[in-house]
Write a protein that holds these residues in place. Structure first.
Motif, PDB file in Angstrom:
ATOM      1  N   ARG A   1      -8.922 -55.798   4.107  1.00 50.76           N
ATOM      2  CA  ARG A   1      -8.161 -54.617   4.527  1.00 50.76           C
ATOM      3  C   ARG A   1      -7.918 -53.693   3.335  1.00 50.76           C
ATOM      4  O   ARG A   1      -7.673 -54.156   2.229  1.00 50.76           O
ATOM      5  CB  ARG A   1      -6.833 -55.042   5.134  1.00 50.76           C
ATOM      6  N   LYS A   2      -7.971 -52.355   3.653  1.00 51.63           N
ATOM      7  CA  LYS A   2      -7.689 -51.358   2.626  1.00 51.63           C
ATOM      8  C   LYS A   2      -6.370 -50.673   2.932  1.00 51.63           C
ATOM      9  O   LYS A   2      -6.042 -50.412   4.078  1.00 51.63           O
ATOM     10  CB  LYS A   2      -8.799 -50.319   2.576  1.00 51.63           C
ATOM     11  N   LYS A   3      -5.662 -50.355   1.906  1.00 47.17           N
ATOM     12  CA  LYS A   3      -4.401 -49.668   2.040  1.00 47.17           C
ATOM     13  C   LYS A   3      -4.663 -48.173   2.174  1.00 47.17           C
ATOM     14  O   LYS A   3      -5.354 -47.564   1.360  1.00 47.17           O
ATOM     15  CB  LYS A   3      -3.523 -49.957   0.829  1.00 47.17           C
ATOM     16  N   VAL A   4      -4.096 -47.602   3.231  1.00 44.40           N
ATOM     17  CA  VAL A   4      -4.276 -46.165   3.503  1.00 44.40           C
ATOM     18  C   VAL A   4      -2.909 -45.499   3.506  1.00 44.40           C
ATOM     19  O   VAL A   4      -1.966 -45.991   4.136  1.00 44.40           O
ATOM     20  CB  VAL A   4      -4.979 -45.944   4.851  1.00 44.40           C
ATOM     21  N   THR A   5      -2.817 -44.385   2.813  1.00 42.11           N
ATOM     22  CA  THR A   5      -1.581 -43.584   2.805  1.00 42.11           C
ATOM     23  C   THR A   5      -1.785 -42.349   3.686  1.00 42.11           C
ATOM     24  O   THR A   5      -2.839 -41.713   3.667  1.00 42.11           O
ATOM     25  CB  THR A   5      -1.226 -43.137   1.382  1.00 42.11           C
ATOM     26  N   LEU A   6      -0.779 -42.059   4.456  1.00 44.14           N
ATOM     27  CA  LEU A   6      -0.833 -40.916   5.368  1.00 44.14           C
ATOM     28  C   LEU A   6      -0.113 -39.715   4.760  1.00 44.14           C
ATOM     29  O   LEU A   6       0.954 -39.853   4.154  1.00 44.14           O
ATOM     30  CB  LEU A   6      -0.192 -41.258   6.712  1.00 44.14           C
TER      31      LEU A   6
END
Length: 409
Positions: A5-10
């Motif tokens: 899993r990759k960390k995504v910032t919105l």
């Protein structure tokens, strides 16, 4: 083995910071072929002050064969538009940042052009009376159909009358009376006059009756009068070609060539005035008025502009209302005074005009004349000969004195 899993910032981007907002689009007739991409047009509402309208959008797509239209409002908009808020996220895989934008959803529907669509009125635009007329035309009985047709005919006649009246009023407003002289009154039926004149010749000038350009146009038409002989006059009298007043004036022409031409032009213009006055009701219904042959075009235009109005703009018909008819009569009397050195024989004029004696006397006094009566010579049609004389000092009658006892209390 599952991918890590990759960390995504919105990151939310407000609409005011976006120049080209992303859109969600679907076509009702399926996907379009990639070899024929459409051209898009995007339209925003200009109603910024109205909360309900300022968010309205229209998307238009056009290919070589078809046109599509989508809206985010109205019956053709997706049902979820009023209940949901659509957003689109764009992920940058390198930075792991996703930008989220507000968007609109459009359902693109093909537009089918009907060649006869302009001929048929939309049902929603019909009034209650128009819808009822359609029902009567389709299913009504003979009596109802006759009543409907009668009402529609009356409506057309009313609209035609209003159009004719509007055209007449517009024509009067656009063509004011172009009069020159010491006193000018565009609403008056009396020719321009000088109240302070020292002689009758200075009260009414012939230039105020016959403009200079009209006088020049009369010279060719008046050629018959210039060279008229006793035989010509007798022939004209037998044929009834000219009126009594005109024939009597032609019989007493001056010998001087220039004076003879001037008098002939005045008499010819008098004949044209008499002919215009003599037109009957059936003549006014014709498109081309039956005026004397050989009348110069400039003279005809001047007469029609001064003494008539347009009654039917579509058919170029003209009319002479009562006020302009009285004006024409006053101009005839004044020109007759000028021709006869300001002593006008009213018996000949009345015979040519075919109007009541009371009417003639009233108009004669209205132009400032006195009426002198004497016993007529033997062999005349009338027992009394009446002459109109222009006195000096010149004075017009007081309109208030013309009111009878019934005028007020």
């Amino acid at each position: 083995m599952a991918s890590p899993r990759k960390k995504v910032t919105l990151e939310y981007v407000p609409p005011e910071n976006v120049s080209n907002e992303p859109l969600l689009v679907q076509f009702t007739n399926g996907r379009l072929k990639p070899d024929n991409p459409p051209n898009f047009g995007y339209f925003r509402s200009t109603e910024r002050d109205d909360v309900r309208k300022r968010h309205r959008r229209v998307l238009v797509a056009e290919t070589e064969r078809m046109q599509y239209v989508g809206r985010n409002f109205g019956p053709s908009a997706p049902r979820g538009n009023s209940l949901c808020k659509y957003m689109v996220g764009m992920l940058d895989k390198k930075t792991g940042k996703m930008r989220v934008y507000d968007t609109n959803s459009f359902t693109m529907r093909p537009v089918v052009h009907d060649k006869d669509q302009e001929k048929h009125k939309d049902e929603t635009d019909l009034t209650y009376q128009e819808k009822n007329d359609r029902l009567v035309d389709a299913f009504g009985g003979a009596k109802k159909k006759r009543a409907m047709e009668s009402r529609l005919r009356d409506k057309v006649k009313k609209e035609a009358l209003e159009t004719a009246m509007g055209a007449a009023v517009e024509d009067v407003m656009k063509t004011p009376e172009k009069l020159t002289g010491p006193e000018m009154d565009s609403g008056s039926t009396i020719p321009p006059h000088d109240k302070n004149a020292a002689t009758p010749e200075d009260v009414y000038k012939v230039e105020s009756i016959i403009p200079l350009e009209v006088f020049e146009a009369l010279k060719d038409a008046a050629g018959d009068f210039v060279k008229a002989t006793k035989e010509d006059i007798a022939k004209w009298r037998a044929e009834g070609r000219y009126s009594t007043f005109v024939l009597r004036q032609v019989s007493t022409m001056p010998l001087d060539e220039e004076a003879r031409l001037t008098r002939s032009c005045h008499i010819m213009y008098m004949w044209y005035l008499l002919a215009l006055h003599g037109l009957k009701y059936t003549d006014w219904r014709k498109r081309d008025l039956p005026l004397p042959d050989g009348m110069p075009l400039l003279v005809k235009q001047q007469l029609l502009g001064a003494f008539t109005v347009k009654a039917d703009a579509a058919r170029s018909r003209r009319a002479m209302p009562p006020r302009l008819k009285d004006k024409l009569l006053c101009y005839i009397l004044v020109l007759g005074l000028i021709i006869e050195k300001f002593r006008l024989n009213l018996n000949d004029v009345q015979k040519d005009l075919k109007i009541a004696q009371k009417k003639l006397m009233t108009l004669t006094r209205a132009i400032g004349c006195e009426i002198q009566s004497k016993k007529a010579d033997r062999g005349t049609d009338s027992d009394t000969q009446r002459m109109a004389v222009l006195p000096i000092p010149f004075k017009l009658p007081d309109p208030s004195r013309g009111k009878g006892r019934k005028g007020g209390r």
